[in-house]
Enzyme design. Structure first.
Site, PDB file in Angstrom:
ATOM      1  N   GLU A   1       0.829  -1.212   0.000  1.00  0.00           N
ATOM      2  CA  GLU A   1       0.000   0.000   0.000  1.00  0.00           C
ATOM      3  C   GLU A   1       0.863   1.261   0.000  1.00  0.00           C
ATOM      4  O   GLU A   1       0.409   2.350   0.350  1.00  0.00           O
ATOM      5  CB  GLU A   1      -0.973  -0.018   1.184  1.00  0.00           C
ATOM      6  CG  GLU A   1      -1.893  -1.246   1.200  1.00  0.00           C
ATOM      7  CD  GLU A   1      -3.330  -1.001   0.710  1.00  0.00           C
ATOM      8  OE1 GLU A   1      -3.838   0.109   0.847  1.00  0.00           O
ATOM      9  OE2 GLU A   1      -3.951  -1.973   0.195  1.00  0.00           O
TER      10      GLU A   1
ATOM     11  N   HIS B   1      -3.670   1.768   7.863  1.00  0.00           N
ATOM     12  CA  HIS B   1      -2.312   2.081   7.395  1.00  0.00           C
ATOM     13  C   HIS B   1      -1.528   2.615   8.590  1.00  0.00           C
ATOM     14  O   HIS B   1      -2.111   3.231   9.491  1.00  0.00           O
ATOM     15  CB  HIS B   1      -2.326   3.182   6.322  1.00  0.00           C
ATOM     16  CG  HIS B   1      -2.881   2.766   4.999  1.00  0.00           C
ATOM     17  ND1 HIS B   1      -3.756   3.545   4.276  1.00  0.00           N
ATOM     18  CD2 HIS B   1      -2.670   1.655   4.244  1.00  0.00           C
ATOM     19  CE1 HIS B   1      -4.067   2.935   3.146  1.00  0.00           C
ATOM     20  NE2 HIS B   1      -3.437   1.785   3.103  1.00  0.00           N
TER      21      HIS B   1
ATOM     22  N   CYS C   1      -2.536  11.405   3.925  1.00  0.00           N
ATOM     23  CA  CYS C   1      -2.957  10.463   2.870  1.00  0.00           C
ATOM     24  C   CYS C   1      -2.859  11.100   1.500  1.00  0.00           C
ATOM     25  O   CYS C   1      -2.667  10.427   0.493  1.00  0.00           O
ATOM     26  CB  CYS C   1      -4.400  10.026   3.070  1.00  0.00           C
ATOM     27  SG  CYS C   1      -4.718   9.250   4.637  1.00  0.00           S
TER      28      CYS C   1
HETATM   29  O1  SUG Z   1      -7.831   3.019   1.198  1.00  0.00           O
HETATM   30  N1  SUG Z   1     -10.531   5.245   1.497  1.00  0.00           N
HETATM   31  C1  SUG Z   1      -9.105   5.012   1.413  1.00  0.00           C
HETATM   32  C2  SUG Z   1      -8.380   5.969   2.318  1.00  0.00           C
HETATM   33  C3  SUG Z   1      -6.889   5.921   2.104  1.00  0.00           C
HETATM   34  C4  SUG Z   1      -6.146   6.697   3.119  1.00  0.00           C
HETATM   35  N2  SUG Z   1      -4.759   6.659   2.873  1.00  0.00           N
HETATM   36  C5  SUG Z   1      -3.785   6.624   3.806  1.00  0.00           C
HETATM   37  N3  SUG Z   1      -4.066   6.329   5.048  1.00  0.00           N
HETATM   38  N4  SUG Z   1      -2.596   6.816   3.437  1.00  0.00           N
HETATM   39  C6  SUG Z   1      -8.769   3.580   1.777  1.00  0.00           C
HETATM   40  O2  SUG Z   1      -9.437   3.018   2.651  1.00  0.00           O
HETATM   41  C7  SUG Z   1     -12.838   4.890   0.838  1.00  0.00           C
HETATM   42  C8  SUG Z   1     -13.601   4.949  -0.456  1.00  0.00           C
HETATM   43  C9  SUG Z   1     -15.098   4.858  -0.285  1.00  0.00           C
HETATM   44  O3  SUG Z   1     -15.549   4.268   0.696  1.00  0.00           O
HETATM   45  O4  SUG Z   1     -15.835   5.356  -1.164  1.00  0.00           O
HETATM   46  C10 SUG Z   1     -11.365   4.662   0.635  1.00  0.00           C
HETATM   47  O5  SUG Z   1     -10.983   3.972  -0.279  1.00  0.00           O
END
Ligand code: SUG
Length: 447
Positions: A176, A247, A373
């Site tokens: 990731e 994460h 993020c």
């Molecule tokens: O992968 N949210 C992302 C958020 C990513 C955050 N990134 C870091 N922490 N670096 C995920 O969970 C939600 C999309 C939705 O529900 O429509 C989403 O994919």
């Protein structure tokens, strides 16, 4: 130390016009809580531009990573056939859940786009970039190919730079990206201690939702040719993963010689911090690593997950001091306890952080994406930076920001739910990408 000074370019992901709340990440508390609510893609994109402006005001070089074309037709074409419009209409009727996944704007969270190692870290003196395969969730897996293509296009003219293909998930390598990586160093220009934080080691205690495997982290470290003494693998605390820490950057953040982490972030707790201290001391005799831990008494893991306290960015300002860029939620939730904790850190002379700035990213935050993020850190030499600026128009200046704002104002919807995922939105997304690729001098990427 590299003979050339290294500057960190922060690539901020621009939310796309299909930004919506699909509840697509089961392990992500915000994504689950906001499933089905009405999003505002225009506001999401404008909020990201505000983040860019804030970073610039602190002296940071900021680039923009454009959104990807959504819905992602290759995914829908595995199940439907006909014209693009027919495929989208069929999916809306027969498989709305699949359509939502194919329309996810999650590529905006560029901390998950790739893992980066600058020239000074790698035996071969090359800037290594490995796009993440994001294998765990289908709506994110679809990003990898286009991320590889866009990063290849951006860095193609940059000397001493290699963009790898994403790791093969067939080998069990689930990656990731930079969200699970911390680069510790006395200064960006010096070699770094690369801390890879993983959730799954292939054992019985692995939480089902762990997204980063140890084998993937090891493969990236090897691909990047980082010497063993500059690499540390640390396991996330499985209990906090189960509490919504999907994460590492939801529970820990670092910049140069500072680590800010919750006391429960790592599986081996204090011993993991001691390992970081020892590896750092061996690499940089006479230098001190500031590990700031926040106890459960000060902030519960649950509170950290809701406020995204640790999903802040720590950046080095022009004067060498550091600023914390925190989500507005640290002020809004829990009577501002998060913000008060941050202010206390600023007043503590034993660490270099002297300023905290909050930023309104509520559109992204409602999907679990905070300030950290939305950024991918790329430490580059001065000649690499010059080549990057010469090849493409990714580094943001006032003119580019004005053009991007115009594109957002012209094409982005003000509100969106799953029922708006129709062919018209697809055409709008194409118009956005066409306009952005022209403005940024990037090839139009459509899978
Ligand atoms: O992968 N949210 C992302 C958020 C990513 C955050 N990134 C870091 N922490 N670096 C995920 O969970 C939600 C999309 C939705 O529900 O429509 C989403 O994919």
């Amino acid at each position: 130390m590299c003979s050339e000074r290294i500057t960190e370019v922060i690539l901020v992901g621009l939310p796309g016009p299909t930004h919506h709340y699909g509840g697509l990440s089961k392990d992500n508390v915000a994504s689950n809580l906001n499933r089905g609510s009405v999003s505002n893609p225009k506001m999401a994109a404008l909020q990201a531009l505000e983040l860019i402006r804030l970073l610039q005001s602190l002296g940071i070089v900021v680039g923009i990573l454009p959104p990807q074309l959504r819905p992602h037709l290759p995914l829908l074409k595995e199940h439907f056939s006909g014209s693009d419009e027919e495929i989208i209409r069929q999916a809306a009727t027969v498989a709305p859940a699949l359509l939502e996944k194919s329309a996810s704007a999650a590529a905006m969270w560029t901390a998950n786009a790739a893992t980066i190692a600058p020239v000074v870290d790698c035996v071969d003196g090359v800037l290594h970039i490995t796009p993440a395969n994001l294998f765990t969730n289908q709506h994110r897996r679809i990003e990898a190919e286009d991320t590889h293509r866009v990063l290849s296009a951006i860095f193609q003219g940059v000397p001493q730079c290699k963009v790898h293909v994403p790791l093969s998930p067939a080998l069990g390598l689930r990656d990731e990206g930079a969200a699970n990586h911390m680069r510790l160093t006395p200064s960006h220009s010096e070699k770094g201690l690369n801390v890879f934080v993983y959730g799954a080691a292939g054992g019985q205690n692995d939480p089902e939702s762990a997204r980063q495997t140890l084998s993937a982290s090891q493969a990236v470290a090897k691909l990047h040719q980082i010497p063993t003494e500059q690499v540390l693998f640390i396991r996330q605390n499985p209990d906090v993963i189960r509490e919504g820490v999907f994460h590492n950057d939801v529970i820990a953040v670092s910049n140069e010689n500072v680590v800010l982490a919750h006391a429960l972030a790592f599986d081996d707790g204090e011993r993991d911090c001691e390992r970081m201290q020892a590896a750092y001391a061996a690499l940089y005799p006479g230098h001190r690593l500031n590990i700031i831990t926040i106890s459960e008494e000060d902030l519960l893991v649950r509170e950290a997950v809701h406020s995204y306290f640790f999903n802040s960015q720590i950046v080095t300002k022009s004067d060498g001091r550091m600023a914390l860029i925190a989500p507005l939620e640290v002020e809004l939730l829990y009577e501002g306890r998060g913000l008060a904790l941050m202010q206390k850190l600023c007043n503590d002379p034993s660490n270099p952080i002297d300023e905290v700035r909050t930023v309104d990213l509520r559109q992204s935050m409602r999907n679990g994406g905070g300030p950290a993020c939305l950024r991918l850190r790329v430490p580059v030499t001065q000649s690499q930076l010059a080549a990057l600026r010469a090849q493409v128009r990714v580094v943001a200046d006032e003119v580019l920001l004005a053009e991007v704002t115009k594109i957002i104002q012209a094409h982005y919807p003000d509100e969106l739910t799953a029922s708006d995922l129709n062919p018209e939105l697809y055409h709008r997304s194409r118009a956005v990408l066409t306009a952005l690729s022209e403005a940024m001098q990037l090839p139009l990427l459509e899978s």
